[in-house]
Design a protein around this motif. Structure first.
Motif, PDB file in Angstrom:
ATOM      1  N   MET A 134      33.210   8.659  79.439  1.00  0.00           N
ATOM      2  CA  MET A 134      32.640   7.330  79.367  1.00  0.00           C
ATOM      3  C   MET A 134      31.143   7.403  79.622  1.00  0.00           C
ATOM      4  O   MET A 134      30.688   8.133  80.495  1.00  0.00           O
ATOM      5  N   ALA A 135      30.403   6.667  78.828  1.00  0.00           N
ATOM      6  CA  ALA A 135      28.954   6.680  78.954  1.00  0.00           C
ATOM      7  C   ALA A 135      28.538   6.030  80.265  1.00  0.00           C
ATOM      8  O   ALA A 135      29.104   5.021  80.695  1.00  0.00           O
ATOM      9  N   ALA A 136      27.496   6.645  80.904  1.00  0.00           N
ATOM     10  CA  ALA A 136      27.065   6.133  82.201  1.00  0.00           C
ATOM     11  C   ALA A 136      26.571   4.697  82.105  1.00  0.00           C
ATOM     12  O   ALA A 136      26.660   3.930  83.068  1.00  0.00           O
ATOM     13  N   SER A 137      26.026   4.329  80.947  1.00  0.00           N
ATOM     14  CA  SER A 137      25.450   2.997  80.782  1.00  0.00           C
ATOM     15  C   SER A 137      26.472   1.950  80.354  1.00  0.00           C
ATOM     16  O   SER A 137      26.143   0.777  80.233  1.00  0.00           O
ATOM     17  N   CYS A 138      27.702   2.366  80.117  1.00  0.00           N
ATOM     18  CA  CYS A 138      28.724   1.444  79.619  1.00  0.00           C
ATOM     19  C   CYS A 138      29.148   0.495  80.740  1.00  0.00           C
ATOM     20  O   CYS A 138      29.568   0.935  81.815  1.00  0.00           O
ATOM     21  N   PRO A 139      29.042  -0.816  80.536  1.00  0.00           N
ATOM     22  CA  PRO A 139      29.482  -1.747  81.587  1.00  0.00           C
ATOM     23  C   PRO A 139      30.989  -1.662  81.799  1.00  0.00           C
ATOM     24  O   PRO A 139      31.744  -1.334  80.873  1.00  0.00           O
ATOM     25  N   LEU A 140      31.412  -1.944  83.004  1.00  0.00           N
ATOM     26  CA  LEU A 140      32.833  -1.809  83.327  1.00  0.00           C
ATOM     27  C   LEU A 140      33.702  -2.702  82.450  1.00  0.00           C
ATOM     28  O   LEU A 140      34.829  -2.339  82.086  1.00  0.00           O
ATOM     29  N   TRP A 141      33.207  -3.886  82.089  1.00  0.00           N
ATOM     30  CA  TRP A 141      34.015  -4.802  81.287  1.00  0.00           C
ATOM     31  C   TRP A 141      34.238  -4.291  79.863  1.00  0.00           C
ATOM     32  O   TRP A 141      35.125  -4.780  79.161  1.00  0.00           O
TER      33      TRP A 141
END
Length: 460
Positions: free
Chosen positions: A1-8
């Motif tokens: 998962m990309a570090a910048s990807c928001p949890l939602w």
């Protein structure tokens, strides 16, 4: 998962891996609820929000993950429930003033299974009145809008559900499909929408059945793995019995670009044709059925089933006349004119269709079609009046989907790969009854090759 990807924005599959690596379901629930507060006012997707219940469920899930004993692959996953499926303690309106204040005291069976599996139920999603229309609007809470373009409809009747998933208000939605209500909205919003075979997901106690046995419960998601995870939880004995179902050694696939002479939007036609051409380059054996008329008799059968169902329902409510939309009253008036002979004739017609399609599926493993005949239309209009320059009636956009309901077949809508920025287009795949796993295995194999999820520009 990309570090910048928001949890939602994470899928249920991604969340499960992250939970196992110490991410807290509470953090995901809080992020999702904050996102709901930001975007739901623009889309009107979730109509009853259970923030306290969701946070409590997330806390319970966090304890299980910390102890290394998650209840299921869906433990801690935010889920929305369509507003014609009963959730204990949450208002269930079915999009109608007749049920404005109805709050059930027990979960419908698939909801109970989700709850026992540890899913975090966020709330209920909007529907058209009695879920019998192909757009999503009602007199109680108004119009639901498409995340790809809020001026357009997301379709119906699972319009609230797809608007929620497509915009990041939870990775999963539990819905119903009585004539395409999962698949067409999924096609209009770039999602995967799965309609299981009849009896694959037991329902239990719920709202009255007004579409005979056509309507089933199924999931909507952004990836096929999440669809399968959902089915592993809500599916009943028939689903579990097919766990080791072998796939065919070589797929034989039929493609029907149209049903009879029904018009199809040129954009949809072109995207589907390109997808079929790409599939052939990948080695899939696909035969085009240039003149496909097997489903044509359903056009005469459908009004008998749907209109008599609405008439029967309203007959249970003496005070309905000031509480339903004019379109519903018109359906009831038309339905009251049919006789028992008409209804039995419709059922006999379905039996004949069953024989025709059983013969079709002795020759082919899947039937591919467009998922919808029309692109999304203005959000407040019940249906497009023209398709490809030809006038159409209320079901003109819906010609490809109801055959799977009438015959109890599994079907899935898959988002085709299109030019970036273009509105989504869905490809429907139908299989023989109870071949649900084979169909989903095919969908998973083709993910990234023939179809892929994209985020709407506003949510990237």
């Amino acid at each position: 998962m990309a570090a910048s990807c928001p949890l939602w924005a994470l899928s249920a599959s991604e969340l499960a891996a992250a939970y196992a690596d110490a991410l807290s379901p509470r953090a995901v629930c809080e992020a999702t609820l904050a996102h709901v507060a930001e975007v739901n006012p623009q889309l009107n997707a979730i109509v009853t929000l259970d923030e306290a219940g969701a946070l409590a469920a997330a806390d319970a899930s966090a304890r299980r993950w910390r102890e290394g004993r998650p209840a299921s692959p869906l433990d801690g996953m935010p889920v929305t429930i369509k507003d014609n499926i009963l959730v204990a303690g949450l208002r269930a309106t079915w999009g109608s003033k007749l049920y404005r204040d109805y709050v059930p005291d027990e979960d419908e069976l698939p909801v109970r299974r989700l709850r026992e599996a540890g899913a975090v139920i966020l709330g209920k999603t909007n529907v058209p009145e009695f879920t019998v229309h192909g757009y999503t609007d009602n007199a109680l809470v108004g119009t639901t809008r498409n995340p790809w373009n809020p001026l357009l409809t997301p379709g119906g009747s699972s319009g609230g559900a797809v608007a929620a998933v497509a915009s990041g208000m939870g990775p999963l939605a539990l819905c119903t499909d009585g004539g395409g209500s999962i698949r067409r909205p999924a096609a209009h919003t770039g999602l995967i929408g799965f309609k299981p075979s009849r009896d694959m997901v037991p329902r239990g106690k719920g709202f009255p059945a007004i579409l005979h046995d056509f309507e089933v419960v199924g999931p909507i998601a952004r990836c096929v793995d999440d669809i399968i995870r959902s089915m592993d939880v809500v599916g009943g004995p028939k689903w579990r019995a097919t766990a080791d179902e072998p796939g065919p050694p070589r797929l034989r696939i039929a493609y029907a670009p149209s049903f009879g002479d029904a018009p199809v939007d040129p954009v949809i036609r072109d995207v589907i044709e390109r997808t079929i051409a790409q599939a052939r380059t990948l080695g899939l054996d696909i035969e085009t059925l240039s003149s496909f008329t097997l489903a044509d008799p359903l056009a005469e059968i459908w009004p008998v089933i749907s209109q008599t169902g609405v008439a029967w329902l309203l007959n249970q409510h003496r005070d309905w006349k000031d509480k339903v939309a004019p379109a519903i009253a018109e359906m009831a008036a038309a339905g009251s004119k049919y006789s028992a002979r008409d209804y039995l004739g419709a059922l006999d017609g379905i039996a004949a269709l069953q024989r025709s399609f059983e013969a079709l599926f002795t020759q082919y493993d899947f039937l591919l079609t467009p998922a919808a005949a029309a692109m999304p239309w203005p959000a407040g209009e019940p249906h497009p009046s023209m398709i490809d320059g030809r006038p159409v009636g209320p079901r003109g956009h819906a010609v490809f989907t109801p055959i799977a309901n009438a015959l109890g077949l599994p079907a899935v809508s898959l988002p085709c790969i299109v030019v970036d920025g273009a509105l989504p287009v869905g490809l429907q795949a139908i299989a023989a009854r109870d071949r649900d796993r084979t169909l989903l295995s095919f969908a998973r194999e083709q993910q990234g090759r023939l179809f892929a999820h994209r985020w709407p520009e506003a949510f990237r």
